[in-house]
Design a protein around this motif. Sequence first.
Motif, short mmCIF file in Angstrom:
data_model
loop_
_atom_site.label_atom_id
_atom_site.label_comp_id
_atom_site.label_asym_id
_atom_site.label_seq_id
_atom_site.Cartn_x
_atom_site.Cartn_y
_atom_site.Cartn_z
N HIS A 163 -26.25 -74.29 16.58
CA HIS A 163 -27.25 -74.65 17.73
C HIS A 163 -26.53 -75.13 18.95
CE1 HIS A 163 -29.85 -73.85 14.56
NE2 HIS A 163 -29.21 -74.75 13.74
N GLU A 185 -30.58 -81.44 15.63
CA GLU A 185 -29.50 -81.00 14.82
C GLU A 185 -28.47 -80.81 15.83
OE1 GLU A 185 -30.48 -77.48 12.59
OE2 GLU A 185 -28.14 -77.40 12.17
N HIS A 193 -23.90 -77.23 10.20
CA HIS A 193 -25.41 -77.60 10.86
C HIS A 193 -25.77 -78.75 9.67
CE1 HIS A 193 -26.24 -73.33 12.14
NE2 HIS A 193 -24.95 -73.38 11.78
N ALA A 194 -26.98 -79.15 10.15
CA ALA A 194 -27.90 -80.13 9.49
C ALA A 194 -28.99 -79.49 9.16
CB ALA A 194 -27.85 -81.25 10.18
ZN LIG Z 1 -28.74 -75.29 11.86
#
Ligand SMILES: [Zn+2]
Length: 285
Positions: free
Chosen positions: A76, A91, A145-146
């Motif tokens: 992102h 995130e 990512h989270a």
């Molecule tokens: Zn993500």
Amino acid sequence: MYRLILISFAMVLFGALDAWGAVPVPNLKPGTEIASPSVRAPGARYFQAEIPYPVLKPAGSSLQHQKPVIVIDPGHGGTDPGAIGVRGTHEKTITTKAANELANRLRKSGRYKVILTRTDDSYVDHDDRLRIARKGQADLFISIHADSAGKSAKGATVYTLADRAKGRQKRIVNNQNWILDVDLSAQSDPVGDILVDLATRKTESQSDAFAEILLNELSGKVDLIGNSHRRAGYYVLLAPDVPAILLELGYLSNSEDERRLQTKAYRDKITSSVERAIDIYMSQR
Ligand SMILES: [Zn+2]
């Protein structure tokens, strides 16, 4: 046209075998671009001239005197915040911090060339993330990512490419002229199928190997979700010749994960495990 496809296929198969060390070919060193002008028959147009990447180059075969190239991809960014935590954490903020911290750690070791797909809060689209990996001749691509799900889900997950994404992978390879100047979009085309299989088989096993090593390193140091090696069709995992994983650091929808992912100490546990996993993977491949 059919003859051209067959000739192309033979050239690529021969070249791929050479690059994997299966067939000794005079005047071709391992890692040599198969599509280089020196091996292209006069006047033949086997590949798009503008392809800037090695063709069917087996992953991990960058020049031996160079440091392994690790591409780190913070998920992102910019206008895309990614998941939003229960306390409002974006995130993209967590992934940017973790990716930069991992990059610093790897650079400090002196063992790797590190490339980040972004370093600040900017938007980078998925195609560009893949291009950066392929142009940099990445030996390993790690997307960070989270996650977000129900409140109770917590812990890290490692994703590799799912089998069901193969069709999509083939279409992207073809649309972006990554491999051959032939139409691979027809699912029934056996030549196309074989070509993409050749290009992806080794990459897949390397991705899986790294995922397992990473989970082994993370285990006991940070929480892992049950069934922690998962498969998905994420776009950033689609490069046919770059071993790639996507690491979900934890769940921002879980207040405990959100809180600890905001601390450098917890992220350090993760990034140090990733560094050890890379060291082990590179020593074993
Ligand atoms: Zn993500």
